[in-house]
Design a protein around this motif. Structure first.
Motif, PDB file in Angstrom:
ATOM      1  N   ASP A  62       0.903  -1.214  -0.030  1.00 12.84           N
ATOM      2  CA  ASP A  62       0.145  -0.148  -0.006  1.00 12.84           C
ATOM      3  C   ASP A  62       0.751   1.147   0.002  1.00 12.84           C
ATOM      4  O   ASP A  62       0.322   2.363  -0.492  1.00 12.84           O
ATOM      5  CB  ASP A  62      -0.889   0.044   1.081  1.00 12.84           C
ATOM      6  N   ASN A  67      -4.212   2.626  -2.231  1.00 12.45           N
ATOM      7  CA  ASN A  67      -5.329   2.735  -2.415  1.00 12.45           C
ATOM      8  C   ASN A  67      -5.847   1.534  -3.567  1.00 12.45           C
ATOM      9  O   ASN A  67      -6.755   1.970  -4.378  1.00 12.45           O
ATOM     10  CB  ASN A  67      -5.955   3.998  -2.933  1.00 12.45           C
ATOM     11  N   ARG A  68      -5.334   0.435  -3.510  1.00  9.86           N
ATOM     12  CA  ARG A  68      -5.555  -0.679  -4.440  1.00  9.86           C
ATOM     13  C   ARG A  68      -6.623  -1.497  -3.549  1.00  9.86           C
ATOM     14  O   ARG A  68      -6.445  -1.728  -2.536  1.00  9.86           O
ATOM     15  CB  ARG A  68      -4.334  -1.491  -4.771  1.00  9.86           C
ATOM     16  N   PHE A  69      -7.826  -1.702  -4.518  1.00 13.48           N
ATOM     17  CA  PHE A  69      -8.850  -2.391  -3.808  1.00 13.48           C
ATOM     18  C   PHE A  69      -8.418  -3.841  -3.065  1.00 13.48           C
ATOM     19  O   PHE A  69      -8.692  -3.847  -1.992  1.00 13.48           O
ATOM     20  CB  PHE A  69     -10.000  -2.751  -4.827  1.00 13.48           C
ATOM     21  N   LEU A  72      -6.159  -3.192  -0.025  1.00 10.72           N
ATOM     22  CA  LEU A  72      -6.821  -2.687   1.109  1.00 10.72           C
ATOM     23  C   LEU A  72      -7.706  -3.674   1.797  1.00 10.72           C
ATOM     24  O   LEU A  72      -7.653  -4.018   2.957  1.00 10.72           O
ATOM     25  CB  LEU A  72      -7.698  -1.497   0.936  1.00 10.72           C
ATOM     26  N   TYR A  91      -8.517   0.156   7.706  1.00 11.94           N
ATOM     27  CA  TYR A  91      -8.400  -0.665   6.387  1.00 11.94           C
ATOM     28  C   TYR A  91      -9.774  -0.581   5.985  1.00 11.94           C
ATOM     29  O   TYR A  91     -10.147  -0.416   4.481  1.00 11.94           O
ATOM     30  CB  TYR A  91      -7.667  -1.828   6.155  1.00 11.94           C
ATOM     31  N   ALA A  94     -11.011   2.707   4.604  1.00 14.26           N
ATOM     32  CA  ALA A  94     -10.455   3.083   3.403  1.00 14.26           C
ATOM     33  C   ALA A  94     -10.904   2.386   1.973  1.00 14.26           C
ATOM     34  O   ALA A  94     -11.341   2.903   1.200  1.00 14.26           O
ATOM     35  CB  ALA A  94      -8.771   2.677   3.388  1.00 14.26           C
ATOM     36  N   LEU A  95     -11.211   1.065   2.425  1.00 17.92           N
ATOM     37  CA  LEU A  95     -11.920   0.245   1.592  1.00 17.92           C
ATOM     38  C   LEU A  95     -13.466   0.675   0.930  1.00 17.92           C
ATOM     39  O   LEU A  95     -13.785   0.905  -0.298  1.00 17.92           O
ATOM     40  CB  LEU A  95     -11.979  -1.276   1.736  1.00 17.92           C
ATOM     41  N   THR A  96     -14.111   1.097   2.051  1.00 21.76           N
ATOM     42  CA  THR A  96     -15.606   1.668   1.674  1.00 21.76           C
ATOM     43  C   THR A  96     -15.559   3.000   1.043  1.00 21.76           C
ATOM     44  O   THR A  96     -16.227   3.264   0.245  1.00 21.76           O
ATOM     45  CB  THR A  96     -16.446   1.580   2.731  1.00 21.76           C
ATOM     46  N   LEU A  98     -12.891   3.846  -0.896  1.00 30.39           N
ATOM     47  CA  LEU A  98     -12.585   3.689  -2.244  1.00 30.39           C
ATOM     48  C   LEU A  98     -13.881   3.378  -3.209  1.00 30.39           C
ATOM     49  O   LEU A  98     -13.886   3.671  -4.534  1.00 30.39           O
ATOM     50  CB  LEU A  98     -11.522   2.786  -2.332  1.00 30.39           C
ATOM     51  N   ALA A  99     -14.554   2.566  -2.472  1.00 35.70           N
ATOM     52  CA  ALA A  99     -15.633   2.009  -3.328  1.00 35.70           C
ATOM     53  C   ALA A  99     -17.000   2.625  -3.402  1.00 35.70           C
ATOM     54  O   ALA A  99     -18.147   2.293  -3.664  1.00 35.70           O
ATOM     55  CB  ALA A  99     -15.988   0.356  -2.912  1.00 35.70           C
TER      56      ALA A  99
END
Length: 119
Positions: A62, A67-69, A72, A91, A94-96, A98-99
């Motif tokens: 990371d 910020n790679r799905f 994360l 994490y 950050a994932l939510t 990003l999506a």
């Protein structure tokens, strides 16, 4: 190798590949690879039940390719399995994020939302 019961050999080979990748000269095309090698090493560690080692590799990946799905998601799983609530929350958040603009609902995002709602 890993599927054939040669766990340590597979991990050593993947670690060598990740180290070689880190040491190689990079260009723009290489930065857009489908899966960062170090994140794949993290996945291998997860499959081996080596969650703390997996988290270290996902975090390293990371830093280089943020910020790679999958990175994360893997880091969140590794943190959760290691018992680190704070890192898991970080994490999953950050994932939510990003999506947030996505048009589908991936299982990893559902898992993140469920975890965050309960923790």
């Amino acid at each position: 190798m890993f599927g054939e019961g040669q766990r340590d050999t597979a991990i050593a080979a993947m670690r060598q590949a990740a180290d070689l990748d880190d040491a190689s000269e990079k260009n723009v095309a290489m930065e857009n690879k489908l899966a960062p090698i170090r994140a794949l090493l993290g996945e291998l560690y997860l499959a081996a039940g080596m969650n703390k080692e997996a988290l270290v590799e996902f975090e390293a990946s990371d830093k280089v390719m943020p910020n790679r799905f999958q990175t994360l998601a893997g880091a969140a799983r590794a943190a959760r399995e290691s018992g680190s609530v704070d890192a898991t929350k970080r994490y999953y958040r950050a994932l939510t994020a990003l999506a947030a603009g996505g048009d589908g609902d991936r299982p990893e995002v559902s898992e993140a939302r469920t975890y965050l709602a309960h923790n």
